[in-house]
Design an enzyme around this catalytic site. Structure first.
Site, mmCIF file in Angstrom:
data_model
loop_
_atom_site.group_PDB
_atom_site.id
_atom_site.type_symbol
_atom_site.label_atom_id
_atom_site.label_comp_id
_atom_site.label_asym_id
_atom_site.label_seq_id
_atom_site.Cartn_x
_atom_site.Cartn_y
_atom_site.Cartn_z
ATOM 1 C CG HIS A 25 -1.960 -1.066 1.210
ATOM 2 N ND1 HIS A 25 -2.841 -1.255 0.164
ATOM 3 C CD2 HIS A 25 -2.239 -2.041 2.118
ATOM 4 C CE1 HIS A 25 -3.625 -2.299 0.441
ATOM 5 N NE2 HIS A 25 -3.276 -2.792 1.605
ATOM 6 C CG ASP A 33 -2.879 -8.239 0.757
ATOM 7 O OD1 ASP A 33 -2.118 -8.529 1.697
ATOM 8 O OD2 ASP A 33 -3.929 -7.575 0.914
ATOM 9 C CG ASP A 69 -5.102 -9.936 3.387
ATOM 10 O OD1 ASP A 69 -4.726 -10.454 2.313
ATOM 11 O OD2 ASP A 69 -4.914 -8.730 3.662
ATOM 12 C CG HIS A 127 -6.828 -5.247 1.758
ATOM 13 N ND1 HIS A 127 -6.263 -6.095 2.688
ATOM 14 C CD2 HIS A 127 -8.045 -4.893 2.234
ATOM 15 C CE1 HIS A 127 -7.112 -6.241 3.700
ATOM 16 N NE2 HIS A 127 -8.195 -5.531 3.456
HETATM 17 ZN ZN LIG Z 1 -4.366 -7.013 2.747
#
Ligand SMILES: [Zn+2]
Length: 343
Positions: free
Chosen positions: A160, A196, A285, A198
């Site tokens: 991120h 991931d 995740d 996200h």
């Molecule tokens: Zn994540």
């Protein structure tokens, strides 16, 4: 498979984040890497080695020098002003209508360099972040030296983090730093696969205008989950990078039946790209019991994931990202790595 990890990474710990309107203990805890290390040992994946030391110059082709200097000095500056607090966090951001300028006060600079309220800085954060980067760079050197695969057990995670922005538990972008290091080591084309839950908004933004680094990502639809403002399917790259960014957002609560076709599509795009090397942003995740995510992958599917990735036949560096169901994190991580090795 060699794993790179440093005890220094645990110096970033007991962080709090804002979630659902409350200041709560962060889900990104130091115990995450403890349990992965234990699984690596129990299942005999291979040696765990301390990373080599690198100078901060090694990341300045990916990150803005002013941002790196800010990260390095932020805690001391904050602590001198607010000695009774345990972490530095912004409360004001350059949102629409404001000027995008970097203010003088540390509170202003924290907002300028932050995307959200999940990346606090405390005593030890810089040391941990830098050790995490060193794990990524040491892994990269192993691949260049001829290893077929390597695992950089990076923590804090990185995907991120943008060129001059932290957020989503991330400060410096370990996978992007490794990808750039491959280019600087003579590799012509580098592919990144981000699994991931996200979207890897930081990695996408760093390479968005480039054709030499392909970014592919399978993640929750940002219309319904973090990071909300990037990760949509119509983001395909810009300029020279047009066609070299592939986002495969999936609906909330997706199962392996939804996930596998997206994974195969990403792998097919990577195969067509014919990269010299693959960097996998390995977030776990997408697991069915992850406390902040919604996908429904069970432990066995991570073995399949590793096998599918191995079918590309590429030198592959796995870089640890998210995954917050701590009890299952060791099993799921090693399932991917073993699946890859056994193929
Ligand atoms: Zn994540």
């Amino acid at each position: 498979m060699i794993t790179f990890f440093s005890d220094q990474q645990a110096l970033h710990r007991d962080v709090k984040e804002v979630l659902s309107g409350e200041l709560v203990p962060s889900f990104e805890v130091a115990q995450r890497t403890d349990i992965v290390l234990k699984a690596i040992e129990t299942r005999g994946l291979g040696p765990v080695m301390a990373p080599a030391q690198f100078d901060t110059d090694a990341v300045l082709t990916v990150h803005d020098p002013d941002y790196v200097a800010f990260l390095r000095g932020a805690w001391d500056e904050w602590h001198a002003l607010f000695p009774d607090t345990t972490q530095a966090m912004p409360y004001c951001f350059p949102a629409r209508g404001f000027r995008s300028i970097c203010p003088a006060h540390i509170e202003g600079r924290l907002g300028y360099y932050s995307a959200d309220l999940t990346a606090a800085i405390m005593a030890g954060t810089w040391e941990a972040v830098w050790a995490s980067v060193e794990c990524a760079l040491s892994g990269q050197q192993q691949i260049i030296a001829g290893e077929k695969s390597v695992f950089s057990l990076c923590r804090p995670p990185g995907h991120h983090a943008g060129r001059d922005q932290m957020g989503g538990y991330c400060y410096l972008n370990n996978a992007a730093i490794a990808a750039q290091a491959y280019r600087d080591s003579g590799c012509l084309r580098v592919a990144i696969l981000d699994v991931d839950y996200h979207h890897g908004n930081g990695t996408q933004s760093i390479f968005y205008d480039r054709a030499d680094v392909l970014f592919t990502s399978i993640h929750a639809d940002p219309a319904w989950d973090y990071p909300h403002y990037l990760g949509y399917q119509d983001e395909i790259g810009v300029g020279d990078g047009k066609g070299y960014n592939l986002n495969l957002p999936l609906r909330l609560n997706s199962t392996w039946a939804d996930y596998e076709p997206a994974l195969l599509a990403a792998l097919e795009r990577i195969a067509v790209f014919q990269p010299d090397v693959l960097v996998v942003s390995l977030g776990l995740d997408s697991y069915e019991h992850d406390p902040i995510s919604s996908f429904k992958l069970d432990a066995e599917k991570y073995t399949f994931m590793g096998q599918r990735i191995a079918e590309l036949g590429l030198p592959t560096q796995f870089v640890f990202e998210g995954g917050y169901a701590v009890d299952a994190l060791g099993t799921n991580t090693v399932n991917v790595l073993e699946g890859f090795q056994q193929y």
